[in-house]
Design an enzyme around this catalytic site. Structure first.
Site, PDB file in Angstrom:
ATOM      1  N   GLU A   1      11.702 -62.903  53.321  1.00 53.51           N
ATOM      2  CA  GLU A   1      11.376 -63.908  53.828  1.00 53.51           C
ATOM      3  C   GLU A   1       9.800 -63.791  52.824  1.00 53.51           C
ATOM      4  O   GLU A   1       9.342 -65.042  52.124  1.00 53.51           O
ATOM      5  CB  GLU A   1      11.315 -63.940  55.170  1.00 53.51           C
ATOM      6  CG  GLU A   1      12.282 -63.634  55.787  1.00 53.51           C
ATOM      7  CD  GLU A   1      12.735 -63.128  56.504  1.00 53.51           C
ATOM      8  OE1 GLU A   1      11.625 -62.060  57.379  1.00 53.51           O
ATOM      9  OE2 GLU A   1      13.942 -62.833  57.206  1.00 53.51           O
TER      10      GLU A   1
ATOM     11  N   HIS B   1      10.004 -58.059  50.927  1.00 54.47           N
ATOM     12  CA  HIS B   1      11.236 -58.748  51.711  1.00 54.47           C
ATOM     13  C   HIS B   1      11.758 -60.090  51.634  1.00 54.47           C
ATOM     14  O   HIS B   1      11.138 -61.011  50.697  1.00 54.47           O
ATOM     15  CB  HIS B   1      10.437 -58.774  53.012  1.00 54.47           C
ATOM     16  CG  HIS B   1      12.036 -58.921  53.898  1.00 54.47           C
ATOM     17  ND1 HIS B   1      12.244 -60.506  54.023  1.00 54.47           N
ATOM     18  CD2 HIS B   1      12.513 -58.230  54.786  1.00 54.47           C
ATOM     19  CE1 HIS B   1      12.824 -60.216  55.149  1.00 54.47           C
ATOM     20  NE2 HIS B   1      13.499 -59.128  55.669  1.00 54.47           N
TER      21      HIS B   1
ATOM     22  N   ASN C   1      12.143 -53.667  61.561  1.00 51.39           N
ATOM     23  CA  ASN C   1      11.229 -54.438  61.012  1.00 51.39           C
ATOM     24  C   ASN C   1      11.136 -55.966  61.087  1.00 51.39           C
ATOM     25  O   ASN C   1      12.429 -57.137  61.925  1.00 51.39           O
ATOM     26  CB  ASN C   1      11.796 -55.901  59.709  1.00 51.39           C
ATOM     27  CG  ASN C   1      10.921 -56.746  58.875  1.00 51.39           C
ATOM     28  OD1 ASN C   1       9.888 -56.323  59.644  1.00 51.39           O
ATOM     29  ND2 ASN C   1      11.631 -57.438  58.304  1.00 51.39           N
TER      30      ASN C   1
ATOM     31  N   SER D   1      21.667 -58.207  59.284  1.00 52.07           N
ATOM     32  CA  SER D   1      22.975 -58.245  60.150  1.00 52.07           C
ATOM     33  C   SER D   1      23.145 -56.166  60.816  1.00 52.07           C
ATOM     34  O   SER D   1      24.464 -57.097  61.439  1.00 52.07           O
ATOM     35  CB  SER D   1      23.796 -59.365  59.751  1.00 52.07           C
ATOM     36  OG  SER D   1      22.985 -60.626  60.019  1.00 52.07           O
TER      37      SER D   1
ATOM     38  N   GLY E   1      20.000 -62.047  59.115  1.00 56.15           N
ATOM     39  CA  GLY E   1      19.646 -62.914  60.309  1.00 56.15           C
ATOM     40  C   GLY E   1      20.845 -63.662  60.116  1.00 56.15           C
ATOM     41  O   GLY E   1      20.597 -65.344  61.356  1.00 56.15           O
TER      42      GLY E   1
ATOM     43  N   GLU F   1      19.318 -55.614  50.830  1.00 55.84           N
ATOM     44  CA  GLU F   1      19.097 -56.323  51.889  1.00 55.84           C
ATOM     45  C   GLU F   1      19.659 -57.908  51.328  1.00 55.84           C
ATOM     46  O   GLU F   1      19.161 -58.677  50.941  1.00 55.84           O
ATOM     47  CB  GLU F   1      18.164 -57.260  52.016  1.00 55.84           C
ATOM     48  CG  GLU F   1      17.264 -56.158  53.128  1.00 55.84           C
ATOM     49  CD  GLU F   1      16.666 -56.367  55.027  1.00 55.84           C
ATOM     50  OE1 GLU F   1      17.243 -56.128  55.213  1.00 55.84           O
ATOM     51  OE2 GLU F   1      15.156 -56.460  54.319  1.00 55.84           O
TER      52      GLU F   1
ATOM     53  N   LYS G   1       8.917 -57.927  62.215  1.00 56.35           N
ATOM     54  CA  LYS G   1       8.717 -59.660  61.158  1.00 56.35           C
ATOM     55  C   LYS G   1       7.880 -60.471  62.647  1.00 56.35           C
ATOM     56  O   LYS G   1       7.465 -59.460  62.976  1.00 56.35           O
ATOM     57  CB  LYS G   1       9.970 -60.904  61.638  1.00 56.35           C
ATOM     58  CG  LYS G   1      10.907 -60.162  60.697  1.00 56.35           C
ATOM     59  CD  LYS G   1      12.455 -60.804  60.771  1.00 56.35           C
ATOM     60  CE  LYS G   1      13.928 -59.747  59.160  1.00 56.35           C
ATOM     61  NZ  LYS G   1      14.587 -60.179  59.360  1.00 56.35           N
TER      62      LYS G   1
HETATM   63  P1  PGA Z   1      18.422 -59.011  60.826  1.00 60.37           P
HETATM   64  O1  PGA Z   1      16.863 -58.544  59.537  1.00 60.37           O
HETATM   65  O2  PGA Z   1      18.896 -57.322  60.615  1.00 60.37           O
HETATM   66  O3  PGA Z   1      17.728 -59.602  61.817  1.00 60.37           O
HETATM   67  O4  PGA Z   1      19.619 -59.518  59.879  1.00 60.37           O
HETATM   68  C1  PGA Z   1      16.738 -57.614  58.199  1.00 60.37           C
HETATM   69  C2  PGA Z   1      15.465 -57.607  57.771  1.00 60.37           C
HETATM   70  O5  PGA Z   1      15.500 -59.335  57.227  1.00 60.37           O
HETATM   71  O6  PGA Z   1      15.182 -56.580  57.367  1.00 60.37           O
END
Ligand code: PGA
Length: 240
Positions: free
Chosen positions: A94, A92, A7, A201, A167, A161, A9
């Site tokens: 976000e 997601h 992903n 992460s 992140g 998640e 982003k």
């Molecule tokens: P990350 O993001 O691996 O940077 O923690 C995962 C995600 O948001 O799908």
């Protein structure tokens, strides 16, 4: 088959995406080497990333809740299917948090995916305060309820998640991920084709344990997916 989803982003221009593809294709054999690899770039790089030798598939990070019409800035499921997308990330955290997407909107997005034979990668996960308040399982249950009308025979991917792990460099423990996996598998026991991923992460350093100890079917990878070698290592290729 285990599934590894990048992903990206809002990262990667088309030129950067092409350079990534060249590098990844040196590591991953044609056909994908017994795993399924999916890259979900920004919309603008989708058609720069197809791999004719089947090393990976492309997915989208979002889809419009409507099939077409006067929705400035939106991209509909048919447009994604035309570009060769196989998967779409839906819900997601976000999108839920920054763009106020909740159950009713997500139900419609899931429906649009199904109309075009796009497989949703449906994301669920509790925030840190929800976890601290002991309502994490209730949040997962509520978020999974959004799938109630989704056809049980259709392939589905659910990504656990935890929001506090995205992140932050603080991945969930394999034990916590395993508990969430067990709950989700129970809630979705009517599904005939379900894979449950972990995201938050994930790195080349913590992924083996998560795959084995937590029994995950793969990962949804954000930050660590921007490096082709690191992402390939998470998918089990090469040494990192
Ligand atoms: P990350 O993001 O691996 O940077 O923690 C995962 C995600 O948001 O799908």
């Amino acid at each position: 088959m285990n599934l590894f989803v990048a992903n990206w982003k809002m990262h990667m221009t088309r030129a950067e995406a092409r350079a990534f593809a060249v590098e990844l294709s040196r590591i991953v054999p044609p056909g994908g080497g017994g795993r399924e690899i999916v890259i979900a770039p920004p919309f603008t790089a989708l058609d720069a990333l197809g791999d004719a030798e089947g090393r990976w598939r492309i997915g989208a990070q979002n889809v419009a809740a409507d099939a077409k019409g006067a929705f400035t800035g939106e991209v509909c499921a048919k447009m994604l299917a035309e570009l060769g997308c196989r998967y779409v990330i839906v819900g997601h955290s976000e999108r839920r948090r920054l763009f106020n997407e909740g159950g009713a909107t997500l139900v419609r997005k899931l429906e649009r995916c199904r109309e075009e034979n796009l497989i949703p990668i449906y994301c669920v996960g509790e925030t840190e305060s929800e976890r601290d308040d002991g309502v994490g399982n209730q949040i997962l249950t509520d978020q999974a309820a959004t799938l109630a009308g989704d056809p049980p025979d259709a392939p589905l991917v659910v990504a656990y998640e935890p929001v506090w792990a995205i992140g932050t460099g603080r991945a969930a423990s394999p034990g916590d991920a395993a508990a969430a996996r067990t709950l989700l598998a129970k809630l979705l026991s009517a599904r005939r084709d379900l894979r449950i991923l972990y995201g938050g992460s994930v790195t080349a350093g913590n992924c083996r344990e998560m795959l084995e100890a937590a029994g995950m079917d793969g990962f949804l990878v954000g930050g660590a997916s921007l490096d082709p070698k690191g992402f390939a290592a998470i998918a089990g290729f090469g040494n990192m």
